[in-house]
Design an enzyme around this catalytic site. Structure first.
Site, PDB file in Angstrom:
ATOM      1  N   HIS A 208      -1.908   0.870 -10.573  1.00 29.91           N
ATOM      2  CA  HIS A 208      -1.066   0.490  -9.432  1.00 29.91           C
ATOM      3  C   HIS A 208      -1.579  -0.710  -8.649  1.00 29.91           C
ATOM      4  O   HIS A 208      -0.889  -1.201  -7.762  1.00 29.91           O
ATOM      5  CB  HIS A 208      -0.909   1.668  -8.461  1.00 29.91           C
ATOM      6  CG  HIS A 208      -2.091   1.834  -7.562  1.00 29.91           C
ATOM      7  ND1 HIS A 208      -3.204   2.531  -7.941  1.00 29.91           N
ATOM      8  CD2 HIS A 208      -2.347   1.352  -6.325  1.00 29.91           C
ATOM      9  CE1 HIS A 208      -4.100   2.479  -6.967  1.00 29.91           C
ATOM     10  NE2 HIS A 208      -3.615   1.767  -5.976  1.00 29.91           N
TER      11      HIS A 208
HETATM   12  C1  UD1 Z   1      -1.574   1.313  -1.388  1.00 25.85           C
HETATM   13  C2  UD1 Z   1      -2.900   0.761  -0.849  1.00 25.85           C
HETATM   14  C3  UD1 Z   1      -4.040   1.031  -1.845  1.00 25.85           C
HETATM   15  C4  UD1 Z   1      -4.049   2.480  -2.314  1.00 25.85           C
HETATM   16  C5  UD1 Z   1      -2.668   2.852  -2.830  1.00 25.85           C
HETATM   17  C6  UD1 Z   1      -2.578   4.268  -3.342  1.00 25.85           C
HETATM   18  C7  UD1 Z   1      -2.686  -1.203   0.586  1.00 25.85           C
HETATM   19  C8  UD1 Z   1      -2.880  -2.681   0.685  1.00 25.85           C
HETATM   20  N1  UD1 Z   1      -2.855  -0.657  -0.629  1.00 25.85           N
HETATM   21  O1  UD1 Z   1      -1.159   0.536  -2.489  1.00 25.85           O
HETATM   22  O2  UD1 Z   1      -5.273   0.712  -1.239  1.00 25.85           O
HETATM   23  O3  UD1 Z   1      -5.010   2.635  -3.344  1.00 25.85           O
HETATM   24  O4  UD1 Z   1      -1.727   2.661  -1.770  1.00 25.85           O
HETATM   25  O5  UD1 Z   1      -1.366   4.469  -4.029  1.00 25.85           O
HETATM   26  O6  UD1 Z   1      -2.416  -0.564   1.585  1.00 25.85           O
HETATM   27  N2  UD1 Z   1       6.646   2.752  -2.793  1.00 25.85           N
HETATM   28  C9  UD1 Z   1       7.636   3.666  -3.138  1.00 25.85           C
HETATM   29  N3  UD1 Z   1       7.460   4.963  -2.773  1.00 25.85           N
HETATM   30  C10 UD1 Z   1       6.372   5.380  -2.085  1.00 25.85           C
HETATM   31  C11 UD1 Z   1       5.379   4.440  -1.755  1.00 25.85           C
HETATM   32  C12 UD1 Z   1       5.535   3.144  -2.131  1.00 25.85           C
HETATM   33  O7  UD1 Z   1       8.644   3.332  -3.761  1.00 25.85           O
HETATM   34  O8  UD1 Z   1       6.285   6.569  -1.756  1.00 25.85           O
HETATM   35  C13 UD1 Z   1       6.808   1.348  -3.154  1.00 25.85           C
HETATM   36  C14 UD1 Z   1       6.734   0.449  -1.930  1.00 25.85           C
HETATM   37  O9  UD1 Z   1       7.966   0.307  -1.317  1.00 25.85           O
HETATM   38  C15 UD1 Z   1       6.196  -0.829  -2.547  1.00 25.85           C
HETATM   39  C16 UD1 Z   1       5.294  -0.333  -3.666  1.00 25.85           C
HETATM   40  O10 UD1 Z   1       5.728   0.981  -3.976  1.00 25.85           O
HETATM   41  O11 UD1 Z   1       7.243  -1.592  -3.099  1.00 25.85           O
HETATM   42  C17 UD1 Z   1       3.839  -0.381  -3.326  1.00 25.85           C
HETATM   43  O12 UD1 Z   1       3.555   0.437  -2.201  1.00 25.85           O
HETATM   44  P1  UD1 Z   1       2.482  -0.064  -1.117  1.00 25.85           P
HETATM   45  O13 UD1 Z   1       2.440   0.930  -0.048  1.00 25.85           O
HETATM   46  O14 UD1 Z   1       2.746  -1.486  -0.773  1.00 25.85           O
HETATM   47  O15 UD1 Z   1       1.088  -0.145  -1.820  1.00 25.85           O
HETATM   48  P2  UD1 Z   1       0.372   0.626  -2.987  1.00 25.85           P
HETATM   49  O16 UD1 Z   1       0.486  -0.161  -4.222  1.00 25.85           O
HETATM   50  O17 UD1 Z   1       0.783   2.065  -3.073  1.00 25.85           O
END
Ligand code: UD1
Length: 364
Positions: A208
């Protein structure tokens, strides 16, 4: 009564906070009041609610429902919303975990209101400032009043940056959570039946990190490695929403043929699979350590790791997004030439969460 506000937002933070909240709500009942603020960074039920349920974390007192957008936008919106909560609640401490955008925005909001910040998992460094998490950690440590470090190396990292006051190696709160839930998860999870698996007969993989998902070359190489491995052994791949979006955008979906792709798993399912896997292939920080706690060898699809102890001990190998290194190390494991020794434990004694709460309480 000591009042602590804990700000959480992303999956790994729920796992860490569970251990600490349990101590507050048992040993410090009536002495500490913990108010939980969920930023909303992770919002899908299988990324958030199920963790609160399984890990028995009290329901958040505030849910800010802030997620998505650019890093700046997400962090800015959280900063504003958390500031309002802090002004209303006037806590004695803000407690934050790890390195996410939720961690950074909460720490910034608190320090500007002169509310002391306790940072759990302080001092970790990858020394790669292109990672958003690295920036979040460095800034959070710089403005925290209490640094609760998981290892000797994290204490040394802070010393090298001139931070030595209020720095304590308390051990790793994730180790506490693994110890507490190891057997419970095996009893409660049905994932082995659902996926028709047996212990030691599969690789568990997760991916991820932005450095992997947002680079088409790296993600293509990783997907190709999974497909190659799946010709030799079952590969279980719980798909993070970020990775799912990118696989779709780069047109890589069909390249996953042969790989068992599943939705993000609950904590119990994940911990059961980690314990039963032959090998873990991941870019997650937390899973590298959970693999270690469960005595399962790990290949880390990054160029550096914050958990250098596992690398030095030879049970975790950095393979980047490099198919040949991934396959070569898998073959070494299969042939028995990669032997793992799990006798050393650099992450404390399983009482880190108790020490975290003691440190906070004693400085009231
Ligand atoms: C975040 C953290 C990372 C942690 C990880 C665990 C930051 C910079 N990074 O990364 O340190 O290891 O979480 O997973 O804070 N999304 C969904 N559903 C959800 C959550 C997210 O669809 O429940 C989508 C978001 O809208 C976004 C993408 O997934 O488009 C990434 O989510 P984001 O919260 O930006 O960061 P992670 O990659 O999860």
């Amino acid at each position: 009564m000591l009042k602590i506000i804990t700000v959480l937002g992303a999956r790994p933070q729920f796992i860490k906070a569970a251990a600490v909240s349990r101590i507050i709500n048992t040993s410090y009942l009536g002495l500490i009041k913990e108010i939980i603020v969920h930023t909303g960074q992770h919002y899908d039920s299988n990324m958030s609610k199920i963790f609160f349920d399984e890990l028995e974390i009290p329901n958040p007192n505030y849910n800010l429902a802030i997620s998505g957008g650019s890093h700046g936008s997400m962090t800015g919106r959280m900063l504003e919303a958390i500031e309002k909560v802090l002004k209303d609640e006037k806590p004695d401490w803000l407690m934050v975990y790890g390195d996410t955008n939720s961690t950074l925005s909460a720490a910034l909001a608190a320090v500007k209101l002169h509310i002391p910040v306790a940072h759990v998992e302080a001092g970790l460094r990858s020394f790669n400032k292109k990672m958003p998490e690295e920036i979040n950690r460095i800034i959070c440590d710089r403005i925290s009043s209490l640094h609760l470090c998981p290892t000797d190396i994290s204490v040394a990292n802070l010393a090298a940056e001139g931070i030595s006051d209020s720095v304590y190696n308390v051990g790793d709160v994730m180790y506490d959570s693994t110890l507490y839930f190891q057997n419970i998860s095996k009893k409660k999870s049905r994932i082995f039946d659902e996926l028709n698996l047996s212990v030691g007969s599969f690789i568990l993989s997760t991916c991820h990190r932005a450095e992997n998902t947002d680079d088409p070359k790296r993600l293509t190489e990783i997907i190709s490695s999974l497909r190659e491995l799946a010709k030799k052994i079952r590969v279980i791949f719980p798909l993070h929403p970020r990775t799912r979006k990118k696989i779709h955008a780069y047109g890589l979906s069909t390249d996953l043929v042969g790989v068992t792709v599943v939705d993000p798993l609950s904590f119990f399912d994940m911990l059961s699979l980690i314990q039963g896997a032959k090998l873990i292939l991941t870019d997650s920080g937390g899973i590298q350590k959970e693999a270690f706690f469960c005595k399962v060898p790990c290949l880390t699809m990054r160029d550096e790791s914050e958990w250098t102890e596992t690398i030095s001990l030879g049970v975790n190998v950095l393979v980047g997004a490099d198919k040949s290194r991934i396959i070569e190390n898998f073959k070494k494991l299969q042939s028995g030439s990669w032997v793992c020794n799990f006798t050393t434990m650099p992450y404390g004694k399983g009482n880190a969460s108790r020490k975290v709460v003691q440190k906070l309480f004693n400085r009231k």
